[in-house]
Design an enzyme around this catalytic site. Structure first.
Site, PDB file in Angstrom:
ATOM      1  N   GLY A  82       0.422  -1.144   0.263  1.00 15.26           N
ATOM      2  CA  GLY A  82       0.292   0.221   0.291  1.00 15.26           C
ATOM      3  C   GLY A  82       0.982   1.133   0.255  1.00 15.26           C
ATOM      4  O   GLY A  82       0.329   2.131  -0.507  1.00 15.26           O
ATOM      5  N   ASP A 129       5.709  -7.253 -11.705  1.00 14.50           N
ATOM      6  CA  ASP A 129       4.155  -6.789 -12.238  1.00 14.50           C
ATOM      7  C   ASP A 129       4.270  -5.210 -12.752  1.00 14.50           C
ATOM      8  O   ASP A 129       5.329  -4.773 -12.639  1.00 14.50           O
ATOM      9  CB  ASP A 129       3.362  -6.796 -10.665  1.00 14.50           C
ATOM     10  CG  ASP A 129       4.319  -5.750 -10.433  1.00 14.50           C
ATOM     11  OD1 ASP A 129       5.396  -5.411 -10.143  1.00 14.50           O
ATOM     12  OD2 ASP A 129       3.048  -4.734  -9.578  1.00 14.50           O
ATOM     13  N   CYS A 153       0.465 -17.272 -32.230  1.00 11.77           N
ATOM     14  CA  CYS A 153      -0.159 -16.746 -30.854  1.00 11.77           C
ATOM     15  C   CYS A 153      -1.075 -17.677 -30.630  1.00 11.77           C
ATOM     16  O   CYS A 153      -1.882 -18.464 -30.975  1.00 11.77           O
ATOM     17  CB  CYS A 153      -0.673 -15.399 -30.499  1.00 11.77           C
ATOM     18  SG  CYS A 153      -1.059 -15.050 -28.825  1.00 11.77           S
TER      19      CYS A 153
END
Lengths: 494, 407
Positions: free
Chosen positions: B102, B275, B313
């Site tokens: 956070g 990420d 793909c």
């Protein structure tokens, strides 16, 4: 489905033949059971419904999720595909492969594909229909197409069923007698047209089935059209598309054997039941997606559950649950107990409430899957009830059990596009999102377009030409400047 | 000053190391199943990955995704998370979750946040009441979320800040806060606490911080405060410097990184986990990630391209119907992009799949010890000419023994 009428010898029918078997019927204005079959496609039991698509997808349901939704057929509108007509050939017509539309929108091969000109519900177009053309609304603005264009488009796109063009001045409060005559005349010409074009398709090439429109005007006003439909078109059509369910008693008996697609937009399940009770077979149901966008999880069954305490008959059950309410925040229960949909078996109310309040798109995905399942079960219940001969009582019990209309929307829905919202919703939207500024020039153009003084202000035409250069042609007609909004990048937050 | 070694709820199984670069391949065994390293973790900020169901995310190959503690703390809130029994149950995700502390959101979303030794002070975005996020509170929230990997609260400031004194303060405070987080952590046997190395772009600060953090022996180690607009060269130097000092047998997570070229270079510099919201966010703007670069499918030129988003793909959108996929074309994406939410969903699926598949190929290349060749091929596909290769990538890779410009 026991009392199956013996089917005609299937081997003699051409492979693309659409077949409608009436399994049970008890009279002219009575509910009926049917079965719509087309080789290679899933059977549709009627009364039943089609998924109502927007640009090739049932809203919020991506094509992979569609494979988990219990939808056996879809309704697709041509106006979703031809936004740059006539300036450029719409992309979908440039696909050089069979089943081009089905391929383009990645519809499963066994899903029935029904094509019409207009979205359901159609948004009134200020481009008036003419003897040869009908007005449409595309995401780039208002267009019109001719009957020839429609027939060519249908041949190229190869739907299973096409709804013939109908001359209906949508959005017009009152329609004069003369105009109604014209509606009937034009619709007849257009219906003949598509039949002739279809019959002209060479043997071996795929053909489509035609549903002829039945206009929302009194029988005597469309009697000419209906007579001709019976005299020389009835063998060429496979169904009827009905714009006003309450005129079903005007339907000529010679058309009773045909499946009836309702294009009469039902406001809610009660109205669906009324249409079913008059003998309607197949529906597109815009209120499903409307409820989803409003964050309302539909919550009704047919037949209605037994009332627990008949004494307190005053409190009727709501038809849906507003998922925005904070009171769901800790509820680990499914949206509807016993519901077998993806959302209810996999997730719980608290999560869906969270998704809505966090404005996460998944909320609408899950509610949409749920709402379609609710309707699927509803129709199963309706068919069982007709089968058992208890439909009338069951409808009465349903009306006593549930509130007459869907709950009011309280939360915000997803962003709505210009081509998506209906007229009535539109007024609502206008209040919700008042426009910060109005385009003086644009409104000037609009007046000119309404044909008051077509040649009085040549400088106005220059304005339009300039816009055409940058690809904005047609924008001047779009209501509420929705198109400018479309150009914005969506959702800039994380 | 070093606290006792803490329990770990993970095993790091090293499978192979590149013989040239610092790249490693491993399997990380977490409480909700094994995940392959190196890994890209899609970001499901508010317990949902931008329109995808957990099943769709799983089908795209994801076994570890992110949730944001800050967002979940506000909505649905700790009480709901406790009542439902954690974030896995809340979002019906049977695989692993990593939550950030956070701290980063405090700084990036709340410009008026004030950091003191006690914690981060900010005004609630709901009602404007003053709130305080302490290391203890962050860990308590992450304990309620029940994520498999939890992050310490750190003092994040922009790497580009010129204030070295403030940078040192933030670095030292992050170490102190780690100690408080370790102490507050209730479930070390089922949730893995990762420390976060701070220190901006100052290599001495970074080294000092790395040594302090490593001494605390957390199950995994993150390099934080990067990806905030610093020069790519400086970014690479920091990652390279930190991984040099890190123990081999622990996962290394570089926070906030997601561009394909950043991923492959960072792996070569010895990082394992990444990420970023970019792949999913850019999907909503109509951008498709491919081996040949990012395509904006909203460009009218794509309206008649009836080919998959990326030829070959294997995502469910691009695979042909004959192959069990959907056979979605660029033309159809153009047709629905920014008009129907389903269009965003389809591109999100493709982009997530692209990122996960990229890391899968990276891993295979490392295990087969052909990562340098992989890097060369990767850049030759992304840029049609060597002169266009980004200098920072060329330099960083040269530093670990790969010369992209040689043949």
């Amino acid at each position: 489905m026991t009392n199956d009428a013996s089917p005609p010898n299937l081997t003699q029918l051409p492979p693309e033949m659409l077949e409608f078997a009436l399994l049970k019927t008890t009279g002219a204005l009575a509910p009926r059971l049917g079965r719509l079959t087309l080789p290679g496609r899933k059977t549709i039991l009627t009364p039943g419904f089609l998924g109502n698509t927007s640009r090739g997808a049932v809203p919020h349901i991506s094509q992979d999720n569609f494979r988990n939704a219990s939808i056996n057929g879809v309704y697709v509108a041509l106006e979703d595909y031809i936004e740059k007509h006539p300036e450029t050939t719409p992309p979908v017509f440039q696909i050089d492969a069979p089943d081009s539309l089905r391929r383009f929108i990645a519809l499963p091969t066994d899903t029935l594909l029904v094509l019409g000109a207009r979205r359901q519900p159609p948004i009134p177009s200020p481009v008036a229909n003419t003897n040869s053309e009908i007005g449409l609304l595309t995401s780039y603005g208002f267009r019109s197409i001719s009957s020839e264009y429609y027939a060519a488009a249908v041949r190229k796109l190869q739907p299973d069923i096409v709804v013939g063009l109908a001359d209906i001045p949508f959005g017009q409060e009152t329609v004069g007698l003369k105009r109604k005559d014209k509606m009937s005349d034009r619709t007849e010409v257009w219906t003949r047209d598509i039949i002739a074009k279809r019959n002209g398709i060479e043997k071996g090439e795929p053909r489509y089935s035609i549903f002829a429109p039945i206009l929302p005007i009194d029988q005597d006003l469309q009697s000419w059209y209906l007579e001709h439909l019976l005299d020389d078109m009835v063998d060429d059509i496979s169904g009827v598309a009905i714009y006003d369910a309450y005129l079903l008693d005007d339907l000529p008996e010679a058309l009773y054997h045909l499946p009836r697609l309702s294009l009469h937009i039902p406001a809610g399940p009660h109205e669906l039941l009324r249409q079913i009770s008059l003998g309607m077979d197949l529906f597109t149901i815009p209120f499903i997606s409307n409820a989803t966008d409003a964050g309302i999880a539909l919550d009704f069954k047919f037949p209605a559950p037994q009332k627990l305490d008949s004494a307190t008959s005053s409190s009727r059950q709501s038809l849906g649950v507003d998922m925005w309410l904070a009171s769901h925040a800790e509820s680990a229960t499914p949206l509807t107990s016993g519901c077998t949909c993806y959302a209810c078996t996999k997730h719980h109310t608290a999560y869906i409430q969270h998704l809505l309040s966090a404005k996460e798109m998944l909320g609408w995905v899950l509610i949409q899957l749920h709402n379609h399942t609710i309707l699927d079960s509803f129709f199963s219940g309706v068919r069982a009830s007709i089968e058992n001969g208890t439909f009338e009582q069951d409808v009465a019990a349903f009306e006593a059990f549930y509130e007459p209309s869907l709950p009011e929307k309280t939360g915000q829905g997803p962003r709505v596009r210009g081509y998506q919202h209906s007229g009535s919703e539109h007024k609502h939207m206008a209040k919700k999102n008042p426009k910060a500024f109005r385009n003086f020039e644009k409104e000037g153009v609009l007046q000119a377009m309404h044909g008051q003084q077509p040649n009085a202000k040549p400088e106005m035409r220059d304005v339009i030409d300039d816009e055409a250069l940058v690809g904005l042609v047609g924008l001047e007609n779009v209501e509420q400047g929705e198109e400018a909004e479309k150009l914005k990048i969506e959702d800039a937050k994380s | 000053m070093v606290p006792v070694s803490m329990p770990s709820a993970l095993t790091f199984e090293l499978l192979g190391k590149c013989s040239v670069t610092k790249a490693r391949a491993a399997t990380l065994h977490l409480p909700h199943g094994p995940v392959p390293l190196p890994i890209f973790m899609p970001v499901a900020t508010q317990a949902s990955l931008k329109g995808l169901t957990p099943d769709q995310l799983e089908d795209a190959g994801c076994r570890l995704c992110l949730n944001n503690t800050y967002h979940l703390g506000l909505k649905p809130g700790q009480a709901t998370l406790d009542a439902i029994g954690g974030a896995h149950k809340f979002q019906s995700w049977p695989h692993n979750i990593l939550t950030d502390s956070g701290g980063f959101q405090m700084v990036s979303l709340l410009k008026l946040a004030k950091v003191t030794e006690e914690g981060v002070k900010f005004l609630s975005p709901h009602d404007g009441t003053p709130m305080l996020l302490t290391p203890e509170h962050s860990i308590s929230l992450q304990n309620s979320i029940g994520s498999d990997i939890i992050m310490q609260l750190d003092d994040v400031i922009a790497t580009t800040s010129p204030d070295l004194a403030r940078m040192r303060e933030a670095m030292e405070r992050s170490v102190r806060w780690l100690d408080r987080c370790i102490k507050a952590h209730k479930y070390p046997e089922r949730q893995n606490l990762f420390c976060i190395i701070q220190g901006g772009l100052d290599l001495d600060l970074r080294k000092e911080c790395t040594i302090e953090m490593v001494a605390r022996d957390t199950p995994g180690i993150a390099i934080g405060g990067l990806s905030g607009g610093e020069a790519k060269d400086a970014y690479c130097t920091v990652v390279d410097t930190c991984t040099e000092l890190l123990p081999e047998k622990k996962p290394r997570y570089v926070m906030g990184v997601g561009y394909p070229e950043d991923l492959v270079v960072s792996v070569a510099l010895g990082a394992d986990m990444f990420d970023c919201v970019w792949p999913t966010r850019t999907a909503r703007f109509g951008n498709a990630i491919t081996a040949r670069g990012v395509l904006n499918i909203r460009n009218a030129g794509y309206s008649t391209e009836f080919t998959p988003i990326e030829e070959g793909c294997q995502c469910v959108c691009c695979r042909s119907q004959e192959d069990g996929g959907l056979g979605i074309t660029r033309a159809y994406i153009y047709h629905v992009a920014s008009k129907e939410t389903a269009g965003a969903h389809l591109l999100t699926i493709h982009n997530v799949h692209y990122q996960l598949n990229l890391m899968k190929r990276v891993r295979e290349a490392i295990i087969e010890d052909r990562y340098p060749a992989f890097l060369k091929e990767f850049f030759s596909k992304l840029y049609d000419d060597k002169s266009k290769y980004p200098g920072w990538a060329v330099n960083a890779l040269k530093g670990v023994g790969v010369d992209l410009l040689s043949d």
